[in-house]
Each structure stands twice: as C-alpha cells, then as structure tokens.
Design an enzyme around this catalytic site. Structure first.
Site, short mmCIF file in Angstrom:
data_model
loop_
_atom_site.label_atom_id
_atom_site.label_comp_id
_atom_site.label_asym_id
_atom_site.label_seq_id
_atom_site.Cartn_x
_atom_site.Cartn_y
_atom_site.Cartn_z
N ASP A 22 0.84 -1.21 0.00
CA ASP A 22 0.00 0.00 0.00
C ASP A 22 0.87 1.26 0.00
OD1 ASP A 22 -2.35 1.40 -0.03
OD2 ASP A 22 -2.73 1.22 2.11
N ASN A 24 1.32 3.42 -2.96
CA ASN A 24 1.82 3.88 -4.26
C ASN A 24 1.26 5.25 -4.63
OD1 ASN A 24 3.03 1.40 -4.48
ND2 ASN A 24 1.64 0.60 -6.03
N HIS A 39 2.57 3.44 -9.03
CA HIS A 39 2.46 2.01 -9.33
C HIS A 39 3.70 1.52 -10.08
CE1 HIS A 39 -1.47 2.11 -7.66
NE2 HIS A 39 -2.05 2.73 -8.67
N GLU A 69 -11.91 -5.24 -4.80
CA GLU A 69 -12.50 -3.91 -4.58
C GLU A 69 -11.81 -2.83 -5.43
OE1 GLU A 69 -11.61 -5.96 -1.85
OE2 GLU A 69 -13.70 -6.63 -1.78
N TRP A 71 -11.55 -2.51 -8.50
CA TRP A 71 -12.28 -2.11 -9.72
C TRP A 71 -13.02 -0.80 -9.49
CZ3 TRP A 71 -10.89 -4.74 -13.84
CH2 TRP A 71 -10.53 -6.08 -13.73
N LEU A 133 11.87 -19.90 -5.20
CA LEU A 133 10.88 -19.04 -4.54
C LEU A 133 9.54 -19.22 -5.22
CD1 LEU A 133 10.19 -16.63 -2.55
CD2 LEU A 133 10.59 -15.12 -4.50
N ARG A 190 2.03 -5.13 6.00
CA ARG A 190 1.30 -4.09 5.24
C ARG A 190 2.10 -2.81 5.31
NH1 ARG A 190 -4.89 -2.76 4.36
NH2 ARG A 190 -4.63 -0.87 3.14
N ARG A 196 -4.81 -2.59 8.69
CA ARG A 196 -5.96 -3.47 8.45
C ARG A 196 -5.60 -4.53 7.42
NH1 ARG A 196 -8.20 1.82 6.98
NH2 ARG A 196 -7.65 2.20 4.82
N ILE A 197 -6.50 -5.52 7.33
CA ILE A 197 -6.26 -6.69 6.47
C ILE A 197 -6.81 -6.47 5.06
CG2 ILE A 197 -6.63 -9.20 6.28
CD1 ILE A 197 -5.00 -8.32 8.79
N SER A 198 -7.86 -5.65 4.95
CA SER A 198 -8.47 -5.32 3.66
C SER A 198 -8.81 -6.55 2.81
CB SER A 198 -7.55 -4.37 2.87
OG SER A 198 -7.46 -3.14 3.53
N GLU A 209 1.82 -13.72 11.99
CA GLU A 209 2.27 -12.55 12.74
C GLU A 209 2.06 -11.33 11.85
OE1 GLU A 209 3.30 -12.50 15.87
OE2 GLU A 209 3.00 -14.66 16.01
C1 FPP Z 1 -1.89 0.11 -3.44
O1 FPP Z 1 -1.44 1.43 -3.34
C2 FPP Z 1 -1.34 -0.54 -4.62
C3 FPP Z 1 -2.05 -1.14 -5.63
C4 FPP Z 1 -3.52 -1.20 -5.65
C5 FPP Z 1 -1.38 -1.73 -6.78
C6 FPP Z 1 -0.16 -2.56 -6.46
C7 FPP Z 1 0.58 -2.76 -7.69
C8 FPP Z 1 1.92 -2.72 -7.78
C9 FPP Z 1 2.84 -2.53 -6.65
C10 FPP Z 1 2.47 -2.86 -9.14
C11 FPP Z 1 3.30 -4.04 -9.39
C12 FPP Z 1 2.79 -5.34 -9.01
C13 FPP Z 1 3.15 -6.47 -9.64
C14 FPP Z 1 2.87 -7.75 -8.97
C15 FPP Z 1 3.84 -6.48 -10.96
P1 FPP Z 1 -2.52 2.59 -3.42
O2 FPP Z 1 -2.71 2.95 -4.85
O3 FPP Z 1 -3.75 2.17 -2.70
O4 FPP Z 1 -1.80 3.75 -2.66
P2 FPP Z 1 -2.47 4.84 -1.71
O5 FPP Z 1 -3.01 4.12 -0.50
O6 FPP Z 1 -1.33 5.74 -1.36
O7 FPP Z 1 -3.54 5.55 -2.50
#
Ligand code: FPP
Length: 250
Positions: A22, A24, A39, A69, A71, A133, A190, A196-198, A209
């Site tokens: 979380d 990005n 992202h 969610e 979408w 892995l 996280r 939270r687990i979302s 853990e």
């Molecule tokens: C949550 O951050 C992130 C996402 C919904 C997308 C995660 C995707 C990547 C890290 C891209 C690469 C993944 C792979 C597996 C190639 P957010 O957008 O909810 O951030 P915010 O909480 O700051 O708004």
C-alpha cells in the site's frame, strides 16, 4: 546495506510472507505526479523484495497486486494498472525464471481481458518447474471470495453425493482454499501506514504474525524487509499454547 543477523535468520525465518503493498498513490502525489507513477515505482520495490526473499531463503512470497475492490477506482487508473501488469510480466518473466522463481496467480481471472489471462497462464506454465521461490500474485482476489468459492466447491460435492456434509471440517475447507498446498503465511506485512487486512488472505492468516510499517510501498526495500524479519524473529508464536508449554517443549 542489509543488517540482519544471519544466525537469527536461519533459525527464525518465516517460510511464507504475505504483503499488502500500500502507498503507491500517496508516494506519487507527494511528488506531484499521477498515481500511476507510484504504481510503476511499486514494480521496482517488488523486484527488490523478490530478490531479498531469494537471498534470505524465504520459500514463498504472496503479494496483493489487485483486490476485488480495486475495480472501484477510476477507469483510467484500473486500465493503467492492467497495462502495467502486462508489461511487468513481459519484462520480468525471464529474469524471474532464470532465478528459479515459480509464479502463480490467485484470484478471479474471469474479469480480466483474455490477453492478460493468457499471459498469466503462459508465465505459470513456463515457471512451473522452479523451486527457489514460490511467488503468488493475488489479482482480482478477495479473502471472502476465496472462502465462498471453497464453500461452493464443497457444497457441489455434497450435492453430488461425493461428500457427507457431516464430515466437512476445517481440513476439507482448507483443501479448497487458495494456496492450500503451501505453508500458511507466517508473516503478514502491510506498508503505507494503515493497520488493516483489507480482505486479503482471511482464512490463511489465522495464525500469521502481523507487521505494519509507515513506509510507502515504492520505498520498501531489502532493509525494510530485514526490519520485518527482525521483528518476526522476536515474536513468540504460541498457536493457542502457553509460553511455558512452548519453552518446555524446546
Ligand atoms: C496500493 O497502493 C497498490 C495497488 C492497488 C497496486 C499494487 C501494484 C503494484 C505494486 C504494481 C506491481 C505489481 C506487480 C505484482 C507487478 P494505493 O494505490 O492504494 O496507494 P495509496 O493508498 O497511497 O492511494
């Protein structure tokens, strides 16, 4: 530079780490850039964490890439994410394969474009023989969806007379749940400050853990992972027993 004590690492490493990546969007907004920029930066963090898990001999990593969610986000962000997943797969698959990474996807693929679904299957087939892995990517995944799907599978077998409803227990439901062939996540991480687990791996993290960090996902690197591993190594995992029972058994 990584700071983990190798003696701790060998004895008390998690076998399976699950991560909600979380932050990005906030990372990008802080730089006055569009959320998709975050992202893209998140993919670099994925690469670093995969490499760190290989170095640390963590056997399984499960990443929440796209929730059921997600979408609800603006169409432009969703399509940018789909595009990013396709490009990332094309670009990363050879490197992952050469490093012994086996890729697998969990979640409902039916909502994705056929191009993406085909890529997912191709990547899974190509890397199926790798053992260094296990990398699970949760895409259009929800923990409740997973449990409902498992319940439906058991109900269908019961309706067909293959299973006695009275015999359904935790083990039989578990067998239908995603990742059931793998050890359950020992450590759930996280990033991004929320605690939270979302709707991530609800069934699978019953005894995990939990470790939360304020670090936004694009800034998460091998050192951050080591901090989580240090914290994990200090936890006493009791699985319902008392601390005294555990100490007398060891
Ligand atoms: C949550 O951050 C992130 C996402 C919904 C997308 C995660 C995707 C990547 C890290 C891209 C690469 C993944 C792979 C597996 C190639 P957010 O957008 O909810 O951030 P915010 O909480 O700051 O708004």
């Amino acid at each position: 530079m990584s700071t983990i004590d190798p003696a701790i690492a060998v004895q008390r490493l998690p076998r399976h780490i699950a991560i909600v990546m979380d932050g990005n969007g906030r990372w990008a907004e802080a730089r006055h850039r569009p959320r998709t920029f975050g992202h893209h930066a998140g993919v670099q963090a994925v690469r670093q964490v995969v490499e760190a898990c290989i170095r640390r001999s963590v056997s399984t990593l499960t990443l929440f890439a796209f929730s059921s969610e997600n979408w609800k986000r603006p169409v432009s962000e969703v399509s940018a994410l789909m595009d990013l997943f396709m490009r990332a797969m094309d670009r990363e698959v050879d490197g992952l394969h050469n490093n012994g990474v086996r890729l697998s996807f969990i979640g409902d693929r039916s909502a994705f474009q056929s191009e993406l679904v085909e890529r997912m299957s191709r990547v899974e087939m190509k890397t199926a023989g790798n053992e260094r892995l296990m990398l699970n990517i949760a895409a259009n995944y929800g923990g409740r969806w997973d449990i409902v799907r498992a319940a439906r599978a058991l109900a269908q077998r019961a309706a067909a007379g293959e299973v006695d409803p009275q015999s359904i227990d935790e083990a039989s439901l578990h067998a239908e749940i995603a990742l059931s062939a793998l050890p359950e996540p020992d450590l759930f991480i996280r990033t991004g400050g929320e605690q939270r687990i979302s709707n991530f791996l609800l069934w699978q993290i019953a005894y995990s853990e939990l470790w939360f960090t304020e670090v936004l996902w694009p800034d998460f690197d091998a050192d951050c992972l080591d901090q989580a591993l240090h914290a994990y190594a200090q936890r006493e995992r009791r699985f319902g027993r008392t601390g005294a029972q555990l100490r007398s058994a060891s």
